[in-house]
Design an enzyme around this catalytic site. Structure first.
Site, PDB file in Angstrom:
ATOM      1  N   ARG A  81     -10.682  -7.048  -1.505  1.00 40.92           N
ATOM      2  CA  ARG A  81     -10.032  -5.761  -1.415  1.00 40.92           C
ATOM      3  C   ARG A  81     -11.003  -4.925  -1.235  1.00 40.92           C
ATOM      4  O   ARG A  81     -11.607  -4.222  -2.106  1.00 40.92           O
ATOM      5  CB  ARG A  81      -9.606  -5.929  -2.931  1.00 40.92           C
ATOM      6  N   ARG A 133       2.868 -15.077  -6.521  1.00 41.79           N
ATOM      7  CA  ARG A 133       1.582 -14.087  -5.722  1.00 41.79           C
ATOM      8  C   ARG A 133       0.364 -15.866  -6.350  1.00 41.79           C
ATOM      9  O   ARG A 133      -0.170 -15.350  -5.581  1.00 41.79           O
ATOM     10  CB  ARG A 133       1.282 -13.201  -6.549  1.00 41.79           C
TER      11      ARG A 133
HETATM   12  N1  NVA Z   1      -0.127   0.596  -2.390  1.00 41.49           N
HETATM   13  C1  NVA Z   1      -0.623   0.259  -3.647  1.00 41.49           C
HETATM   14  C2  NVA Z   1      -0.103  -1.371  -3.877  1.00 41.49           C
HETATM   15  C3  NVA Z   1      -0.608  -1.600  -5.424  1.00 41.49           C
HETATM   16  C4  NVA Z   1      -0.773  -3.227  -5.291  1.00 41.49           C
HETATM   17  C5  NVA Z   1      -1.793   0.453  -3.240  1.00 41.49           C
HETATM   18  O1  NVA Z   1      -2.580   0.399  -2.680  1.00 41.49           O
HETATM   19  O2  NVA Z   1      -2.528   1.020  -4.303  1.00 41.49           O
HETATM   20  N1   CP Z   2       0.490  -5.979  -6.463  1.00 43.35           N
HETATM   21  C1   CP Z   2      -0.346  -6.180  -6.953  1.00 43.35           C
HETATM   22  O1   CP Z   2      -1.487  -6.557  -5.831  1.00 43.35           O
HETATM   23  O2   CP Z   2      -0.648  -5.633  -7.744  1.00 43.35           O
HETATM   24  P1   CP Z   2      -2.380  -5.860  -7.897  1.00 43.35           P
HETATM   25  O3   CP Z   2      -3.223  -4.428  -8.129  1.00 43.35           O
HETATM   26  O4   CP Z   2      -2.735  -5.908 -10.069  1.00 43.35           O
HETATM   27  O5   CP Z   2      -3.186  -6.791  -7.361  1.00 43.35           O
END
Ligand code: NVA
Ligand code: CP
Length: 306
Positions: A110, A292
């Site tokens: 991430r 998920r």
């Molecule tokens: N668009 C949001 C999604 C979080 C799961 C973000 O990138 O913070």
């Molecule tokens: N929806 C999602 O990706 O949640 P998190 O940011 O908690 O991983």
């Protein structure tokens, strides 16, 4: 040799890294895995496999769903974050990717830019999964489409209305998903928050500006936060830009009576969605969050043992 052996590795950085058939098979497997789990018969398909989860942004669902997925399939999840690793002290991303690949059979990453994601994936010798980047959140879309398929039987031909930040990772992954899974997409966003034109397939997607017409006739209404991770300095400007784009009961009354609501979470009640809608009978967000984990299992099997 990498921990994944001599096989050519395969990444999942965007939905279209898998073919349409592969994606549908993956979702069928996710639904099968959900059933097996309910029967307490989860298979041990990842026995002896280690999966690294590397986070440069916060996470609840992604981290926990992948930890649970790996553990339940008999593997071992390994968490890495920027604060507690040498990443915080500037170790090059590519070096981290190379090293993590020597321990793990797959790596979820991430991060921020697509460039960072690709730098990591190009250096890694184990399969890399995009765990959310600034421009895509493909693993969330697997869960979203699984949720819709389980609810409606099929997503093909359904009208999905995405309301809010059309330039966000979620909106852009919905654009990809519409082509691959065969639903119609209406993206309702202010002009300054539109997706890149090259990502819009005009045959299946319309871009609209009027939030009052956002949900009209829709089968599914989706939204996401107005300020994504990494954009915190823009909060005030974004609150102004998205005024009127809140998914609320008035908007939902214009959707089909059987319409459902999705939100990847975390949600800001009172901003992009009202509490009565998020917590109401049309909301599938808790199933979406659970899915998920099932889709994570199916994806890991496809990348590690297929
Ligand atoms: N668009 C949001 C999604 C979080 C799961 C973000 O990138 O913070
Ligand atoms: N929806 C999602 O990706 O949640 P998190 O940011 O908690 O991983």
């Amino acid at each position: 040799m990498s921990a994944s052996g001599t096989k050519t590795k395969r990444d999942f950085l965007k939905l279209s890294d898998f073919s349409r058939d592969e994606l549908f098979r993956l979702l069928d497997r996710a639904t099968e895995l959900a059933k097996l789990r309910r029967e307490d018969r989860s298979p041990r398909t990842l026995t002896g496999k280690t999966v690294a989860l590397v986070f440069e942004k916060a996470s609840t669902r992604t981290r926990l769903s992948f930890e649970a997925a790996v553990s339940e399939l008999g593997g071992h999840p390994m968490n890495v974050d920027t604060q507690t690793s040498q990443m915080s002290r500037g170790e090059p991303l590519a070096d981290t990717a190379r090293v993590v690949s020597r321990y793990a059979h797959a790596v979820l990453f991430r991060t921020f830019s697509s460039e960072r994601l690709h730098t990591f994936a190009n250096a890694a010798t184990s399969p890399v999964i995009n765990g959310l980047s600034d421009d895509a959140h493909p693993i969330q879309l697997l869960a979203d489409v699984q949720t819709l398929r389980e609810h409606f039987g099929s997503v093909e031909g359904r009208l999905v209305s995405f309301v809010g930040d059309g330039s966000s990772n979620m909106a852009r992954s919905f654009l990809e998903a519409a082509s691959l899974f065969g639903f119609k997409l209406r993206l309702v966003c202010p002009e300054a928050f539109s997706p890149p034109a090259a990502e819009v397939d005009a045959a299946i997607t319309t871009i609209e500006r009027d939030p009052k017409a956002a949900a009209r006739g829709a089968d599914v209404v989706v939204t996401d936060v107005w300020t994504s991770m990494g954009q915190e300095k823009e909060v005030a400007e974004r609150l102004r830009a998205f005024a009127g784009f809140t998914v609320d009961a008035t908007m939902m009354r214009t959707a089909k009576p059987e319409a459902v609501v999705l939100h990847c979470l975390p949600a800001h009640r009172g901003e992009e969605i009202t509490a009565d809608v998020l917590d109401g009978p049309q909301s599938l967000v808790w199933d979406e969050a659970e899915n998920r984990m099932h889709t994570a299992k199916a994806l890991l099997e496809a990348l590690i043992i297929a």
